[in-house]
Design an enzyme around this catalytic site. Structure first.
Site, PDB file in Angstrom:
ATOM      1  N   TYR A   1      53.640-119.977 -40.601  1.00 31.50           N
ATOM      2  CA  TYR A   1      54.516-119.084 -39.836  1.00 31.50           C
ATOM      3  C   TYR A   1      54.672-117.761 -40.586  1.00 31.50           C
ATOM      4  CZ  TYR A   1      58.553-118.029 -36.755  1.00 31.50           C
ATOM      5  OH  TYR A   1      59.412-117.478 -35.822  1.00 31.50           O
ATOM      6  N   CYS A   2      54.357-116.641 -39.918  1.00 29.84           N
ATOM      7  CA  CYS A   2      54.531-115.300 -40.472  1.00 29.84           C
ATOM      8  C   CYS A   2      53.797-115.195 -41.814  1.00 29.84           C
ATOM      9  CB  CYS A   2      56.021-114.981 -40.596  1.00 29.84           C
ATOM     10  SG  CYS A   2      56.378-113.258 -41.024  1.00 29.84           S
ATOM     11  N   LEU A   3      54.485-114.862 -42.908  1.00 34.22           N
ATOM     12  CA  LEU A   3      53.803-114.760 -44.198  1.00 34.22           C
ATOM     13  C   LEU A   3      53.282-116.111 -44.671  1.00 34.22           C
ATOM     14  CD1 LEU A   3      55.983-112.147 -46.100  1.00 34.22           C
ATOM     15  CD2 LEU A   3      53.624-111.894 -45.348  1.00 34.22           C
TER      16      LEU A   3
ATOM     17  N   GLY B   1      51.635-117.909 -42.713  1.00 35.52           N
ATOM     18  CA  GLY B   1      50.293-117.848 -42.133  1.00 35.52           C
ATOM     19  C   GLY B   1      49.360-116.983 -42.951  1.00 35.52           C
TER      20      GLY B   1
ATOM     21  N   PHE C   1      51.422-118.809 -36.630  1.00 32.18           N
ATOM     22  CA  PHE C   1      52.515-118.275 -35.829  1.00 32.18           C
ATOM     23  C   PHE C   1      52.788-116.841 -36.293  1.00 32.18           C
ATOM     24  CE2 PHE C   1      54.826-122.636 -35.184  1.00 32.18           C
ATOM     25  CZ  PHE C   1      53.806-123.041 -34.351  1.00 32.18           C
TER      26      PHE C   1
END
Length: 597
Positions: free
Chosen positions: A331-333, A335, A359
């Site tokens: 998710y976000c960082l 990812g 994400f």
């Protein structure tokens, strides 16, 4: 004025008013003395750490160099004001007139009926909107500015425009005026108390209270999906969730959240918990709960987060379940870290991750959106100097940056509600999570800001080396599911789409409606935010969207269908403690309870 209106006006009690002012004055004096003492101890620091002054000086010089264009812009604004005066006069004389400008449908600042029904407040509203439009368009049309300076000037012009909205001031906000008359000024006294409370909570820095912080407790009414912490190291606790189905997918699911936030954004309440929903689909879910680091972890860098994050989690999952192969979400960082890890694993011949879901995650930072206004050499140097003293960046600093990206929603709406109307903020689980900030260790923060946001090295083959190995994202063969959100201010969807052209393995791209959080935390069945799908992945994001089909409901079932292709069949349900790892404590664990304050 009617008899009813006379009865609604409440005159302040002079004795109570005097006591309130004395209490406020005493608290204010204490706060000022504390603030001055800490400033003397810490030093003043840089006068312009964001380098805003230089950008606006250059903008002014460019503007003055073309007096003809400036004069044309001023004449245009003057004509707009003359037209507005004419239409307003018609309304004052009992006629009707079409508005010259209307707020956007999503603009909540002018939702009170008086902004349209009252000729005076309608004039105030329209004059503000006309001026704001003129100022922003004039700034955007200045020639000769480099892209970074132009973006910075545009961003901070908008911050100024938002701050000067008439809704933010007592005498030009009809709702506040009405509340002041009806309460005898109690709203302003209460608001001043709220200001002092927020200053005390921030130790002299204004930390706006966005929600009722006493309404939620992690592990009691949020982050309540049953599970156990089965492993921990310096940087993480690994949570394994209890199954709710008799059989589960053979390959476990690992979720890697960003280290700049707490993981329970995916486990707020049972009704909107992605984690609970995934468990109910038969996934054996493991989640990384990052530590809230202090000065002892100042030297923990990107490589440490990779080794003690995904790699330690993989080893622990094998001990807990006997399964070597795992599906993973970043998710976000989280990812961004996942992509770098997969590239490193490819270089090592490690194939334990069988599918990867991203994400709202950036890997190509060529166009990182408005966050880029905070990333230049001067600001990175200033930030590094600030982190030297403690070895970390306070979570509230990062939270303030994100709030500025949506200032009207996340700053000024609370200024009006809490300080001008004197109301308590509404209990909201997402805003509680948003206020539960996380620190960032100095080495990690320096690495990803410079190598990714500033220099965009992650997409350059061999641009970054991890543990001595150059990595290349274009060699990643793992099937990828990339989720982006259409109104994302943190990871713009067209920038995240660039990854579809980067990975070597098969890619499925899905675009959800709404933003960075609401578009992700969007359970099925609510019909709140839909999503777009397209089996093709053309080079252009606009071409992808043009050929995409819109679906009214959540993207969660689409992802579940995709990831099930890589589940490896089904096995009897596995409970925490069944394998070789003994549970350490109940979920949500202790790391997530560590407060930055």
């Amino acid at each position: 004025m009617s008899e009813r209106s006379h009865q609604e006006i409440k005159l302040p009690d002079p004795v109570q008013w005097s006591r309130s002012m004395a209490e406020i004055a005493e608290r204010s004096q204490r706060l000022v003395m504390d603030f001055m003492t800490r400033q003397a101890e810490q030093g003043v620091g840089m006068a312009d750490p964001l380098n805003i002054g230089t950008a606006f000086l250059e903008m002014t010089q460019r503007l003055m160099a073309d007096p003809g264009k400036l004069m044309q812009a001023q004449v245009s604004l003057w004509h707009d004001y003359l037209e507005l005066w004419q239409r307003t006069t018609e309304r004052f004389l009992g006629g009707s007139a079409e508005p010259m400008v209307e707020p956007a449908a999503t603009d909540k600042r002018f939702k009170d009926a008086a902004w349209s029904e009252s000729t005076l407040f309608d004039f105030i509203k329209q004059s503000y909107l006309l001026t704001a439009r003129w100022l922003q368009s004039t700034v955007k049309q200045i020639d000769g500015l480099d892209d970074k300076t132009a973006r910075k000037v545009d961003f901070y012009t908008r911050q100024f425009v938002d701050a000067m909205a008439p809704s933010n001031f007592v005498l030009t906000n009809p709702e506040v005026l009405r509340a002041t008359i009806e309460s005898g000024g109690d709203n302003l006294v209460n608001g001043l108390r709220h200001v002092l409370d927020d200053l005390e909570r921030g130790k002299g820095r204004l930390m706006i209270k966005m929600t009722d912080m006493d309404a939620f407790k992690v592990g009691q009414n949020i982050a309540v999906t049953p599970g156990k912490v089965v492993y921990q190291n310096d940087l993480l606790q690994l949570i394994q969730y209890a199954p709710t189905t008799k059989t589960v997918k053979r390959r476990p699911l690992l979720i890697i959240p960003p280290w700049i936030n707490k993981y329970y954004i995916l486990d707020l309440r049972p009704g909107n918990s992605f984690i609970k929903w995934a468990v109910d689909q038969g996934q054996t879910v493991f989640v990384v709960s990052w530590v809230n680091p202090d000065e002892r972890l100042a030297q923990k860098g990107f490589e440490d987060y990779m080794v003690e994050g995904p790699f330690d989690a993989l080893n622990a999952i094998e001990l807990a379940t006997g399964e070597r192969e795992v599906n993973v979400i970043g998710y976000c960082l989280g990812g961004t870290l996942l992509a770098a890890t997969l590239a490193y694993m490819d270089a090592r011949g490690d194939d334990r991750f069988k599918s990867a879901t991203y994400f709202v995650a950036l890997t190509d930072f060529a166009e990182p959106g408005e966050l880029s206004v905070f990333i230049d050499e001067d600001q990175l140097h200033s930030l590094d100097e600030r982190m030297k003293s403690h070895g970390f960046l306070e979570g509230s600093d990062m939270a303030a940056t994100f709030n500025m990206l949506r200032a009207n929603d996340l700053i000024w709406s609370f200024v009006v509600n809490n300080y001008l109307l004197g109301k308590e903020p509404f209990p909201f689980d997402l805003l509680y999570w948003n206020s539960d900030s996380t620190r960032m260790p100095r080495e990690m923060h320096r690495f990803y800001l410079r190598n990714m946001y500033q220099e965009n090295k992650l997409v350059v083959p061999g641009g970054i080396s991890l543990l001595g190995l150059p990595i290349d994202l274009s060699r990643i063969k793992v099937p990828s599911f990339i989720l982006s959100t259409k109104e994302d201010h943190i990871a713009p969807w067209k920038s995240t789409y660039a990854a579809t052209q980067l990975y070597k393995g098969p890619v499925k791209f899905v675009l959800a409606a709404s933003g960075h959080i609401a578009g992700v935390v969007n359970p099925p069945g609510q019909g709140k935010y839909g999503h777009w799908e397209n089996t093709a992945v053309p080079r252009s994001p606009d071409a992808w969207l043009e050929g995409a089909t819109f679906h009214q409901d959540s993207w969660w079932p689409t992802w579940e269908k995709w990831v099930s292709e890589f589940s490896g069949g089904e096995v009897p349900a596995r409970h925490p403690g069944d394998g070789k790892l003994n549970p350490l404590e109940d979920a949500p664990g202790s790391y997530v309870l560590m407060k930055s304050s």
